[in-house]
Design a protein around this motif. Structure first.
Motif, mmCIF file in Angstrom:
data_model
loop_
_atom_site.group_PDB
_atom_site.id
_atom_site.type_symbol
_atom_site.label_atom_id
_atom_site.label_comp_id
_atom_site.label_asym_id
_atom_site.label_seq_id
_atom_site.Cartn_x
_atom_site.Cartn_y
_atom_site.Cartn_z
ATOM 1 N N GLY A 55 -24.905 -43.493 14.938
ATOM 2 C CA GLY A 55 -25.819 -44.578 15.291
ATOM 3 C C GLY A 55 -25.532 -45.829 14.488
ATOM 4 N N GLY A 56 -26.537 -46.704 14.434
ATOM 5 C CA GLY A 56 -26.392 -47.940 13.677
ATOM 6 C C GLY A 56 -26.272 -47.668 12.187
ATOM 7 N N ALA A 87 -20.271 -52.192 17.349
ATOM 8 C CA ALA A 87 -20.115 -50.760 17.614
ATOM 9 C C ALA A 87 -21.480 -50.207 18.029
ATOM 10 C CB ALA A 87 -19.603 -50.053 16.369
ATOM 11 N N GLY A 100 -26.570 -43.766 19.319
ATOM 12 C CA GLY A 100 -26.136 -45.051 19.866
ATOM 13 C C GLY A 100 -27.317 -45.739 20.530
ATOM 14 N N VAL A 101 -27.042 -46.861 21.175
ATOM 15 C CA VAL A 101 -28.103 -47.590 21.874
ATOM 16 C C VAL A 101 -28.364 -46.860 23.198
ATOM 17 C CG1 VAL A 101 -28.840 -49.840 22.753
ATOM 18 C CG2 VAL A 101 -27.382 -49.720 20.735
ATOM 19 N N LYS A 113 -34.382 -44.062 6.318
ATOM 20 C CA LYS A 113 -33.759 -42.736 6.260
ATOM 21 C C LYS A 113 -33.130 -42.396 4.910
ATOM 22 C CE LYS A 113 -34.096 -43.245 10.856
ATOM 23 N NZ LYS A 113 -33.861 -44.057 12.005
ATOM 24 N N ASN A 170 -32.937 -37.260 12.995
ATOM 25 C CA ASN A 170 -33.707 -38.505 12.999
ATOM 26 C C ASN A 170 -32.769 -39.687 13.263
ATOM 27 O OD1 ASN A 170 -35.460 -40.505 10.514
ATOM 28 N ND2 ASN A 170 -35.641 -40.524 12.704
ATOM 29 N N GLY A 191 -38.987 -39.276 14.332
ATOM 30 C CA GLY A 191 -38.736 -40.668 14.683
ATOM 31 C C GLY A 191 -39.121 -40.932 16.124
ATOM 32 N N GLY A 192 -39.837 -42.029 16.329
ATOM 33 C CA GLY A 192 -40.352 -42.365 17.648
ATOM 34 C C GLY A 192 -39.246 -42.515 18.677
ATOM 35 N N ASP A 193 -38.174 -43.211 18.316
ATOM 36 C CA ASP A 193 -37.102 -43.453 19.286
ATOM 37 C C ASP A 193 -36.293 -42.198 19.562
ATOM 38 O OD1 ASP A 193 -37.240 -46.404 19.864
ATOM 39 O OD2 ASP A 193 -37.178 -46.424 17.681
ATOM 40 N N THR A 194 -36.096 -41.371 18.529
ATOM 41 C CA THR A 194 -35.367 -40.120 18.749
ATOM 42 C C THR A 194 -36.180 -39.207 19.666
ATOM 43 O OG1 THR A 194 -34.626 -40.392 16.472
ATOM 44 C CG2 THR A 194 -34.034 -38.330 17.548
ATOM 45 N N GLY A 224 -29.745 -44.122 14.425
ATOM 46 C CA GLY A 224 -30.777 -45.128 14.641
ATOM 47 C C GLY A 224 -30.445 -46.432 13.956
ATOM 48 N N ALA A 225 -31.449 -47.298 13.894
ATOM 49 C CA ALA A 225 -31.219 -48.655 13.422
ATOM 50 C C ALA A 225 -31.800 -48.905 12.038
ATOM 51 C CB ALA A 225 -31.830 -49.637 14.428
ATOM 52 N N LYS A 226 -32.840 -48.163 11.676
ATOM 53 C CA LYS A 226 -33.524 -48.477 10.408
ATOM 54 C C LYS A 226 -32.988 -47.610 9.282
ATOM 55 C CE LYS A 226 -37.754 -49.304 12.836
ATOM 56 N NZ LYS A 226 -39.001 -48.547 12.959
ATOM 57 N N GLU A 275 -30.776 -46.487 25.055
ATOM 58 C CA GLU A 275 -31.595 -47.135 26.093
ATOM 59 C C GLU A 275 -30.703 -47.748 27.168
ATOM 60 O OE1 GLU A 275 -31.720 -47.770 22.827
ATOM 61 O OE2 GLU A 275 -33.776 -47.780 22.080
HETATM 62 P P1 ADP Z 1 -36.345 -43.546 15.107
HETATM 63 O O1 ADP Z 1 -37.463 -44.331 15.743
HETATM 64 O O2 ADP Z 1 -35.990 -42.337 15.883
HETATM 65 O O3 ADP Z 1 -36.597 -43.268 13.647
HETATM 66 P P2 ADP Z 1 -34.819 -45.981 14.643
HETATM 67 O O4 ADP Z 1 -36.063 -46.756 14.911
HETATM 68 O O5 ADP Z 1 -34.273 -46.010 13.270
HETATM 69 O O6 ADP Z 1 -35.020 -44.450 15.130
HETATM 70 O O7 ADP Z 1 -33.634 -46.468 15.578
HETATM 71 C C1 ADP Z 1 -33.698 -46.380 16.977
HETATM 72 C C2 ADP Z 1 -32.897 -47.492 17.590
HETATM 73 O O8 ADP Z 1 -31.592 -47.506 17.072
HETATM 74 C C3 ADP Z 1 -32.743 -47.325 19.077
HETATM 75 O O9 ADP Z 1 -33.516 -48.311 19.712
HETATM 76 C C4 ADP Z 1 -31.226 -47.553 19.322
HETATM 77 O O10 ADP Z 1 -30.957 -48.440 20.371
HETATM 78 C C5 ADP Z 1 -30.775 -48.139 18.016
HETATM 79 N N1 ADP Z 1 -29.351 -47.881 17.724
HETATM 80 C C6 ADP Z 1 -28.706 -46.706 17.706
HETATM 81 N N2 ADP Z 1 -27.402 -46.871 17.459
HETATM 82 C C7 ADP Z 1 -27.198 -48.193 17.289
HETATM 83 C C8 ADP Z 1 -26.063 -49.020 17.005
HETATM 84 N N3 ADP Z 1 -24.851 -48.490 16.848
HETATM 85 N N4 ADP Z 1 -26.258 -50.357 16.910
HETATM 86 C C9 ADP Z 1 -27.477 -50.897 17.095
HETATM 87 N N5 ADP Z 1 -28.577 -50.179 17.351
HETATM 88 C C10 ADP Z 1 -28.459 -48.847 17.455
#
Ligand code: ADP
Ligand code: MG
Length: 399
Positions: A225-226, A298, A326-327, A207, A322, A355-358, A201-203, A329
């Motif tokens: 992920g990010g 990346a 990757g992105v 985590k 969690n 996590g909402g996005d996961t 994820g991104a945040k 979407e």
């Molecule tokens: P969650 O809601 O599951 O806790 P986050 O909110 O931390 O997860 O992150 C979800 C977002 O992370 C997704 O929208 C996804 O596009 C983004 N993401 C995942 N990998 C990458 C990356 N390598 N670079 C940028 N964004 C990323």
């Protein structure tokens, strides 16, 4: 930490009782006020139906959006009342917002066994988020018993979640709340080993607290992920324009050191799907960690990392997931999340998704039914796993 055991709705006598039920019906709405995702309503139905079947007089409350203590007609719970009416096959009236006094009390008192009344958006009232005792007492006056099934707000000390429990007894957990507590506390208290965390994820900041709290329980940390890029930068790699939380480099470095000292396996992305731009038609290529060009991003884990992560996943008995890999979407950057998600689903391990996005990724891949538990509480689940005591859970009676 010992497992948390709270009074369950199952232990209450509900027949003929006014049951004040706090739900998280904070559904997403389109511009014309239509509900775009019913997940939260569907998740609340078992508790609602149980109370109706037991012959309770049901008073439902929830918040919606952030009206900040003012009445905002576009944040009325009216669409939710309609949706509930159609799911339950019975009229669910919406109480008027202008006061929680006499008029609403009359509606409450005229409820018959199995009837349902929905109160208007709790956050139309300032007292809700301020946990105002007077407001909490006014809410408590509507019920003989209190049930909380709003796990998603249990990390907030608000009047309908916390204050109210001072003025009404007993206070019990609904089925969804019970499930969340059971699955999340099992991760903390007695996870079957090997126990691995799959984080992405991104945040990153969200985590790191989980890693710090559960470090000693994990057998391996897989980071993609990010999130991986803050770790890789902390290890001295150039990561181009990939997402990095620079203010977390110190915390990340000390996590890397701790895993080393404790012999916990730390697997970071080894090969990367990179692009110059974050868009569907972007040209992509796969590179090793030491070869990420300066002006590239990346955006997904590469095939070797997928293989490496799948090996760990297949060997695990418990998996906390969690953060997407990757992105996801965007089609071009979905392969990592998809492959890893399928492996988690097929692993036979206890799998808990947070996590909402996961959760959205798991749903869109059609894998939801194969996971042990998908938490409905984004922030609440994270705080729980960070070892925080959630005020809305602490306020419920012990079992
Ligand atoms: P969650 O809601 O599951 O806790 P986050 O909110 O931390 O997860 O992150 C979800 C977002 O992370 C997704 O929208 C996804 O596009 C983004 N993401 C995942 N990998 C990458 C990356 N390598 N670079 C940028 N964004 C990323
Ligand atoms: Mg998110």
């Amino acid at each position: 930490m010992a497992a948390i055991k709270k009074l369950s709705i199952k232990q209450l006598k509900l027949k003929g009782k006014k049951v004040f039920l706090r739900l998280d019906l904070n559904v997403p709405l389109s511009e014309n006020g239509a509900i775009t995702d019913q997940t939260r309503i569907l998740a609340a139905l078992p508790t609602i139906k149980y109370i109706i079947d037991q012959g309770g007089h049901l008073i439902i409350s929830s918040h919606l959006g952030r009206p900040a203590g003012k009445v905002q007609p576009n944040l009325s719970l009216k669409p939710v009342a309609h949706a509930l009416s159609s799911h339950l096959g019975k009229e669910v009236p919406l109480a008027p917002h202008y006061s929680l006094g006499e008029k609403v009390l009359q509606m409450v008192n005229s409820l018959q066994k199995g009837d349902v009344l929905l109160l208007e958006n709790l956050r139309f009232y300032k007292g809700e988020t301020q946990n105002d005792p007077e407001f909490a007492q006014a809410l408590a006056a509507f019920g003989d018993v209190y049930v909380n099934d709003a796990f998603g707000v249990s990390h907030r000390a608000h009047a309908s979640v916390c204050g109210i429990t001072q003025f009404i007894k007993p206070c019990a957990a609904g089925f969804l709340m019970g499930k969340e507590i059971e699955h999340l506390s099992r991760l903390i208290s007695k996870p079957a080993r090997p126990f691995i965390a799959l984080l992405g994820g991104a945040k990153v900041s969200d985590k790191l607290g989980i890693i710090e709290n559960l470090m000693e329980k994990f057998d391996a940390l897989l980071i993609g992920g990010g999130m991986a890029y803050t770790f890789l930068m902390a290890k001295g790699f150039e990561v181009g324009r990939s997402i990095v939380e620079k203010d977390k480099l110190d915390t990340t470095s000390s996590i890397i050191k701790s895993t080393d000292i404790r012999g916990i396996k730390l697997e970071l992305t080894e090969d990367h799907v990179i692009a110059r731009e974050l868009k569907d038609a972007a040209q992509t290529t796969v590179v090793n960690t030491s070869d990420i060009p300066e002006d590239w991003l990346a955006l997904d884990i590469g095939p070797r990392t997928i293989e490496l992560f799948i090996k760990e996943i297949m060997n695990a008995k418990t998996i906390l997931w969690n953060g997407p890999m990757g992105v996801f979407e965007i089609e071009a950057f979905r392969a990592g999340t998809e492959a890893v998600g399928r492996a988690v689903a097929e692993s036979g391990a206890v799998s808990v998704v947070c996590g909402g996005d996961t959760a959205a990724a798991v749903n869109s891949l059609g894998l939801a039914h194969k996971m042990t538990h998908i938490s409905t509480g984004g922030g609440a689940a994270l705080e729980f796993l960070e070892g925080e005591e959630l005020p809305g859970i602490a306020a419920l009676d012990d079992a």
